[in-house]
Design an enzyme around this catalytic site. Structure first.
Site, PDB file in Angstrom:
ATOM      1  N   LYS A  13      -1.309   0.328  -6.097  1.00  0.00           N
ATOM      2  CA  LYS A  13      -2.266   1.558  -5.845  1.00  0.00           C
ATOM      3  C   LYS A  13      -1.663   2.565  -6.238  1.00  0.00           C
ATOM      4  CE  LYS A  13      -4.219   1.062  -1.359  1.00  0.00           C
ATOM      5  NZ  LYS A  13      -3.479  -0.817  -1.220  1.00  0.00           N
ATOM      6  N   ARG A  88     -12.103   2.810   5.033  1.00  0.00           N
ATOM      7  CA  ARG A  88     -11.542   1.195   5.579  1.00  0.00           C
ATOM      8  C   ARG A  88     -12.765   0.420   6.749  1.00  0.00           C
ATOM      9  NH1 ARG A  88      -5.819   1.254   5.652  1.00  0.00           N
ATOM     10  NH2 ARG A  88      -4.620   3.050   5.628  1.00  0.00           N
ATOM     11  N   ARG A 122      11.769  -5.340  -0.544  1.00  0.00           N
ATOM     12  CA  ARG A 122      12.409  -3.929  -0.374  1.00  0.00           C
ATOM     13  C   ARG A 122      13.708  -3.500   0.434  1.00  0.00           C
ATOM     14  NH1 ARG A 122       7.023   0.060  -0.624  1.00  0.00           N
ATOM     15  NH2 ARG A 122       6.775  -0.901   1.393  1.00  0.00           N
ATOM     16  N   ARG A 155      13.778  -1.800   5.806  1.00  0.00           N
ATOM     17  CA  ARG A 155      12.145  -1.288   6.659  1.00  0.00           C
ATOM     18  C   ARG A 155      12.583  -2.517   7.732  1.00  0.00           C
ATOM     19  NH1 ARG A 155       9.616   2.903   3.215  1.00  0.00           N
ATOM     20  NH2 ARG A 155       9.206   0.971   2.179  1.00  0.00           N
ATOM     21  N   ARG A 166       0.261  -6.623   8.593  1.00  0.00           N
ATOM     22  CA  ARG A 166      -0.783  -5.642   8.309  1.00  0.00           C
ATOM     23  C   ARG A 166      -1.434  -6.323   7.547  1.00  0.00           C
ATOM     24  NH1 ARG A 166       4.421  -3.199   5.367  1.00  0.00           N
ATOM     25  NH2 ARG A 166       2.934  -1.921   4.532  1.00  0.00           N
TER      26      ARG A 166
END
Length: 211
Positions: A13, A88, A122, A155, A166
């Site tokens: 996004k 949301r 990542r 992370r 999530r």
């Protein structure tokens, strides 16, 4: 043109928003940035948010909506905006209708396994914050930053277990919103597993009435 982006973390996004806002002169508004800006500038709403977050609480729909409403009153939105991370919930969507006209809601459709692959790969340089990806953008030497030579880290929120949590939260929150905007006739669904440039071009065509 006023647009809402709906999509899971890792769907691209932010990358798409950067292209679209440049092409169409829109302003990209994310609730995360709004919270940080209000806290940094010590606005009345920012002080409320800071206190809530410090106590471990969740920012209410009322405060979030008020923050977005205040932002949409500013003068840099003559060509429109992209809302990213808001609404949301259905109550937030209902409240948004009271102070803004939305032209399109873009759903970034992507298999959740692709999201896990994108995010879990990542790696970050601790001192500079530079981000690599073990598959799509690897460092020259595996596991080490190109410039500083530091060992790269993963992370905590990029670890698979955290990502899947999530995604579960996102799915539960967003499925009702997708149905809500589909009923409103505003929902447009694009395949986000392809390149971000392709998705951005689809949105630009949509804005010109070519889709």
């Amino acid at each position: 043109m006023n647009i809402i982006f709906l999509g899971p973390p890792g769907a691209g996004k932010g990358t798409v928003a950067a292209i679209v806002k440049e092409q169409l002169g829109l302003v990209h508004i994310s609730t995360g940035d709004l919270f940080r800006s209000n806290i940094k500038n010590e606005t009345a709403l920012g002080k409320q948010v800071k206190a809530i977050l410090a106590s471990g609480g969740l920012v209410s729909d009322e405060i979030t909506c008020k923050m977005v409403e205040e932002r949409l009153k500013e003068k840099d939105l003559e060509h429109g905006f992209i809302l990213d991370g808001f609404p949301r919930t259905i109550p937030q969507a209902d409240e948004l209708k009271k102070f803004a006209k939305i032209d399109a809601v873009i759903e970034f459709a992507i298999p959740l396994e692709d999201v896990v692959r994108r995010l879990s790969g990542r790696r970050m340089c601790p001192s500079t914050g530079r981000i690599y990806h073990i598959e799509f953008d690897p460092p020259k030497k595996e596991g080490f930053d190109d410039e500083t030579g530091e060992p790269l880290i993963q992370r905590d929120d990029d670890k698979e277990e955290a990502i899947r949590h999530r995604l579960d939260v996102y799915t539960k929150q967003t499925e009702p919103l997708i149905a809500y905007y589909k009923k409103e006739g505003l929902l447009k669904t694009f395949d986000a597993s392809v390149s971000s440039k392709h998705v951005a071009q689809c949105i630009i065509k949509l804005s010109k009435g070519e889709i």
